[in-house]
Design a protein around this motif. Structure first.
Motif, PDB file in Angstrom:
ATOM      1  N   MET A   1      -6.502   1.760   8.287  1.00  0.00           N
ATOM      2  CA  MET A   1      -6.196   2.255   9.644  1.00  0.00           C
ATOM      3  C   MET A   1      -6.957   1.408  10.668  1.00  0.00           C
ATOM      4  O   MET A   1      -8.155   1.185  10.532  1.00  0.00           O
ATOM      5  CB  MET A   1      -6.608   3.726   9.764  1.00  0.00           C
ATOM      6  N   THR A   2      -6.246   0.942  11.680  1.00  0.00           N
ATOM      7  CA  THR A   2      -6.878   0.126  12.708  1.00  0.00           C
ATOM      8  C   THR A   2      -7.726   0.990  13.631  1.00  0.00           C
ATOM      9  O   THR A   2      -7.613   2.225  13.658  1.00  0.00           O
ATOM     10  CB  THR A   2      -5.805  -0.604  13.528  1.00  0.00           C
ATOM     11  N   LYS A   3      -8.589   0.312  14.390  1.00  0.00           N
ATOM     12  CA  LYS A   3      -9.464   1.035  15.309  1.00  0.00           C
ATOM     13  C   LYS A   3      -8.668   1.759  16.386  1.00  0.00           C
ATOM     14  O   LYS A   3      -9.010   2.868  16.785  1.00  0.00           O
ATOM     15  CB  LYS A   3     -10.457   0.059  15.946  1.00  0.00           C
ATOM     16  N   SER A   4      -7.594   1.119  16.865  1.00  0.00           N
ATOM     17  CA  SER A   4      -6.782   1.751  17.909  1.00  0.00           C
ATOM     18  C   SER A   4      -6.088   3.003  17.391  1.00  0.00           C
ATOM     19  O   SER A   4      -6.017   4.026  18.087  1.00  0.00           O
ATOM     20  CB  SER A   4      -5.743   0.753  18.433  1.00  0.00           C
ATOM     21  N   SER A   5      -5.572   2.950  16.139  1.00  0.00           N
ATOM     22  CA  SER A   5      -4.926   4.124  15.554  1.00  0.00           C
ATOM     23  C   SER A   5      -5.935   5.245  15.351  1.00  0.00           C
ATOM     24  O   SER A   5      -5.643   6.424  15.621  1.00  0.00           O
ATOM     25  CB  SER A   5      -4.273   3.760  14.220  1.00  0.00           C
ATOM     26  N   TYR A   6      -7.107   4.877  14.885  1.00  0.00           N
ATOM     27  CA  TYR A   6      -8.159   5.886  14.692  1.00  0.00           C
ATOM     28  C   TYR A   6      -8.553   6.517  16.021  1.00  0.00           C
ATOM     29  O   TYR A   6      -8.755   7.737  16.108  1.00  0.00           O
ATOM     30  CB  TYR A   6      -9.362   5.226  14.025  1.00  0.00           C
ATOM     31  N   LYS A   8      -6.683   6.847  18.685  1.00  0.00           N
ATOM     32  CA  LYS A   8      -5.601   7.723  19.145  1.00  0.00           C
ATOM     33  C   LYS A   8      -5.632   9.057  18.408  1.00  0.00           C
ATOM     34  O   LYS A   8      -5.476  10.125  19.022  1.00  0.00           O
ATOM     35  CB  LYS A   8      -4.257   7.038  18.931  1.00  0.00           C
ATOM     36  N   LEU A   9      -5.817   9.019  17.080  1.00  0.00           N
ATOM     37  CA  LEU A   9      -5.888  10.256  16.304  1.00  0.00           C
ATOM     38  C   LEU A   9      -7.076  11.100  16.743  1.00  0.00           C
ATOM     39  O   LEU A   9      -6.978  12.332  16.845  1.00  0.00           O
ATOM     40  CB  LEU A   9      -5.988   9.925  14.812  1.00  0.00           C
ATOM     41  N   LEU A  10      -8.202  10.452  17.001  1.00  0.00           N
ATOM     42  CA  LEU A  10      -9.382  11.185  17.449  1.00  0.00           C
ATOM     43  C   LEU A  10      -9.138  11.833  18.804  1.00  0.00           C
ATOM     44  O   LEU A  10      -9.539  12.980  19.043  1.00  0.00           O
ATOM     45  CB  LEU A  10     -10.574  10.230  17.524  1.00  0.00           C
ATOM     46  N   THR A  11      -8.449  11.120  19.695  1.00  0.00           N
ATOM     47  CA  THR A  11      -8.139  11.681  21.016  1.00  0.00           C
ATOM     48  C   THR A  11      -7.219  12.895  20.895  1.00  0.00           C
ATOM     49  O   THR A  11      -7.441  13.923  21.549  1.00  0.00           O
ATOM     50  CB  THR A  11      -7.471  10.605  21.892  1.00  0.00           C
ATOM     51  N   ILE A  12      -6.194  12.791  20.054  1.00  0.00           N
ATOM     52  CA  ILE A  12      -5.279  13.924  19.849  1.00  0.00           C
ATOM     53  C   ILE A  12      -6.026  15.126  19.284  1.00  0.00           C
ATOM     54  O   ILE A  12      -5.837  16.273  19.729  1.00  0.00           O
ATOM     55  CB  ILE A  12      -4.125  13.510  18.920  1.00  0.00           C
ATOM     56  N   PHE A  13      -6.885  14.881  18.304  1.00  0.00           N
ATOM     57  CA  PHE A  13      -7.662  15.971  17.704  1.00  0.00           C
ATOM     58  C   PHE A  13      -8.561  16.638  18.738  1.00  0.00           C
ATOM     59  O   PHE A  13      -8.657  17.878  18.792  1.00  0.00           O
ATOM     60  CB  PHE A  13      -8.509  15.427  16.553  1.00  0.00           C
TER      61      PHE A  13
END
Length: 380
Positions: A1-6, A8-13
């Protein structure tokens, strides 16, 4: 998982987590209110379910979130950021009117069993009057002030967050533009150095060729090494100080071959270069000027060069004789090359350098003090 994807997931959470906390907060407020009024947690749970309903809280939180994201992702970028203040204000007023309508349609109605309920007597507050019938309070206005307050809070928070984000993005863009401008200026200044050095060395090779010197092939080989460093290695923001020292040594050796024993050149390095990094070709102008203006082919001369390396400081010194026929024309600190190096020092080492050029005891002296940052010392 790329840093940008991580990210984004962290922001959604985090967003889901915050809205969940807000929902639980509303439940707690309603629960506390009914425990205080009815004195029973079980009764409070029944009241939450049957009087207000979970749907009321869900609608409130959903409305709060909808306003937040509508303002954050649509209204601010489309209107406020483009200075369309009238359209933005009209959109805000429209949102508040919609909230008022939804608040009216979603107003709580006591269920049928509450119509004939007699409230329990108040405790420790004296005898409360008994009511045969519980009448819900009449609404004097058609909207809930609480819903409007929450809407204003949502708009304020989203505007503050979006405004802060855009401010940081603008600052980053300005910094990127400034760095691009700095890089372009440095590239231009370096491009001025390379031809200057190259033509000076070619003149020396030409002089050797005229004399049919046996050193001519060695000089050409040294020049090839020097040009390889200038073209391929020095075309970066920073180079290892050890590599720059090697470049200085090669340059001095090239001059020694060209000048034979006419001029004595002493180069001393004090301290350990380690992984320290500096701006490339920073000392080239001083070296070229020393050999250009400090050599009298009719008599021996002496050029002293030293580089002192401390933990967070570099001290470069070079001294050459002042020629009698150049005393009037040799002005300390003048010349295109020196103006070039001053501009580079101002761009790369602002408030971190001290350049002194002066004459003393029939010698022309250059002192350059550089303050080196921690990143430049330990970057390996």
């Amino acid at each position: 998982m790329t840093k940008s994807s991580y990210a984004k997931l962290l922001t959604i959470f985090l967003h889901i987590f915050m809205w969940g906390l807000l929902f639980l907060f509303f439940l707690w407020v309603v629960n506390f209110r009914h425990i205080f009024l009815n004195g029973s947690a079980d009764d409070a749970q029944v009241s939450i379910h049957r009087i207000f309903g979970y749907s009321r809280i869900l609608v409130t939180v959903g409305l709060f979130a909808a306003i937040f994201y509508l303002n954050y992702y649509f209204l601010i970028p489309r209107y406020l950021s483009n200075k369309k203040f009238k359209k933005y204000a009209g959109s805000i007023v429209s949102i508040l009117l919609v909230v008022s309508g939804i608040s009216y349609l979603n107003r709580p109605e006591p269920p049928e069993f509450m119509q004939n309920r007699t409230p329990p007597p108040a405790r420790n507050l004296g005898d409360a009057p008994n009511f045969e019938r519980f009448e819900p309070p009449k609404r004097l206005i058609f909207f809930s002030f609480g819903d409007l307050l929450l809407s204003v809070i949502a708009l304020t928070i989203s505007t503050s967050i979006r405004g802060t984000r855009e401010w940081f993005e603008n600052e980053k863009q300005l910094k990127d533009i400034e760095n691009q401008k700095l890089t372009a200026e440095l590239s231009y200044l370096k491009a001025q150095i390379n031809p200057h050095f190259f033509f000076n060395t070619l003149n020396g090779i030409y002089a050797l060729a005229r004399k049919k010197s046996d050193h001519t092939p060695d000089v050409i080989l040294k020049l090839s090494d020097l040009m390889r460093y200038i073209i391929y290695e020095a075309n970066t923001a920073k180079v290892l100080l050890s590599r720059e020292i090697s470049h200085i040594e090669n340059y001095i050796e090239l001059q020694r071959i060209r000048l034979n024993e006419i001029v004595q050149v002493h180069f001393q390095v004090h301290g350990n270069a380690g992984f320290m990094q500096i701006e490339p070709l920073l000392f080239s102008v001083f070296l070229e000027n020393a050999f250009k203006h400090g050599i009298d082919y009719s008599r021996p001369g002496k050029i002293d060069i030293s580089l002192t390396i401390k933990e967070h400081q570099l001290i470069f010194m070079i001294a050459n004789p002042i020629l009698q026929n150049k005393k009037e024309t040799q002005n300390p600190g003048s010349g295109l090359g020196l103006e070039n190096i001053r501009q580079r020092l101002h761009l790369v080492y602002p408030d971190r350098h001290n350049l002194k050029i002066y004459q003393k005891d029939e010698r022309h002296i250059v002192e350059l003090h550089l303050n080196i940052t921690t990143d430049e010392v330990y970057n390996n």
